[in-house]
Design a protein around this motif. Structure first.
Motif, PDB file in Angstrom:
ATOM      1  N   ILE A 201     -48.585 102.924 -13.148  1.00  0.00           N
ATOM      2  CA  ILE A 201     -47.903 101.685 -12.794  1.00  0.00           C
ATOM      3  C   ILE A 201     -48.132 101.470 -11.299  1.00  0.00           C
ATOM      4  O   ILE A 201     -48.224 102.446 -10.541  1.00  0.00           O
TER       5      ILE A 201
ATOM      6  N   HIS B  99     -43.627  98.553 -18.417  1.00  0.00           N
ATOM      7  CA  HIS B  99     -43.917  97.350 -17.659  1.00  0.00           C
ATOM      8  C   HIS B  99     -42.978  96.291 -18.212  1.00  0.00           C
ATOM      9  O   HIS B  99     -42.944  96.056 -19.428  1.00  0.00           O
TER      10      HIS B  99
ATOM     11  N   SER C 278     -45.221 103.370 -19.473  1.00  0.00           N
ATOM     12  CA  SER C 278     -45.763 104.028 -18.299  1.00  0.00           C
ATOM     13  C   SER C 278     -45.377 105.506 -18.248  1.00  0.00           C
ATOM     14  O   SER C 278     -46.201 106.353 -17.915  1.00  0.00           O
TER      15      SER C 278
END
Length: 169
Positions: free
Chosen positions: A80, A108, A115
């Protein structure tokens, strides 16, 4: 003391924390979120849930009880980056009179991809004795109600996973 949100305890879906932004100082020399800051995001998210249950900072001040993390297992699934909105969902896997077992997923916030995950064992603490202690009855009832609501939630992949090298045969 902050009043808990009663409808939260009846939902059979993981709790969703507020959407967070990746801060520039958290980006490492590889150009992605440094591993330490995943824990910051997970910690901020659990603080959101603790406030809803009634065991946040005001609980510590008013009742001299708190929670400590006893164990944590983080898995890093997909990078990320700066500018990505992040949101953590929290599932109560199990709870008893002194412990809460949680599984968190960092996603996300707009695209939905996973993530990282964090599986934790949290202990309820008597801060005067600085020892593990049972939750007071009112808090225990809230924790158990949430744990009961989460029992019907499908278990995500990765709960109970251990670290190890694959064996070669």
């Amino acid at each position: 003391m902050i009043e808990p949100t009663d409808d939260l305890l009846l939902q059979s879906v993981p709790f969703r924390a507020h959407v967070m932004q990746i801060e520039p100082q958290w980006i490492d020399y590889n150009g992605h979120l440094n591993m330490a800051y995943y824990n910051v995001l997970f910690d901020r998210a659990i603080d959101d849930l603790w406030l809803k249950i009634g065991i946040g900072p005001e609980y510590m001040k008013a009742r001299n009880n708190s929670t400590f993390t006893a164990e944590c297992h983080v898995r890093y699934v997909r990078e990320i980056h700066l500018g990505d909105p992040a949101q953590v969902s929290i599932l109560i896997v199990a709870a008893d009179d002194k412990r809460i077992h949680t599984f968190k997923e960092l996603r996300h916030a707009t695209e939905g991809w996973l993530s990282a995950t964090s599986e934790n064992m949290t202990l309820h603490m008597d801060m005067t004795a600085r020892k593990v202690a049972p939750f007071p009855p009112d808090i225990s009832a809230r924790v158990q109600a949430l744990a009961n609501a989460h029992r019907s939630v499908d278990r995500p992949e990765g709960i109970g996973r251990s670290i190890g090298m694959p064996s070669k045969k």
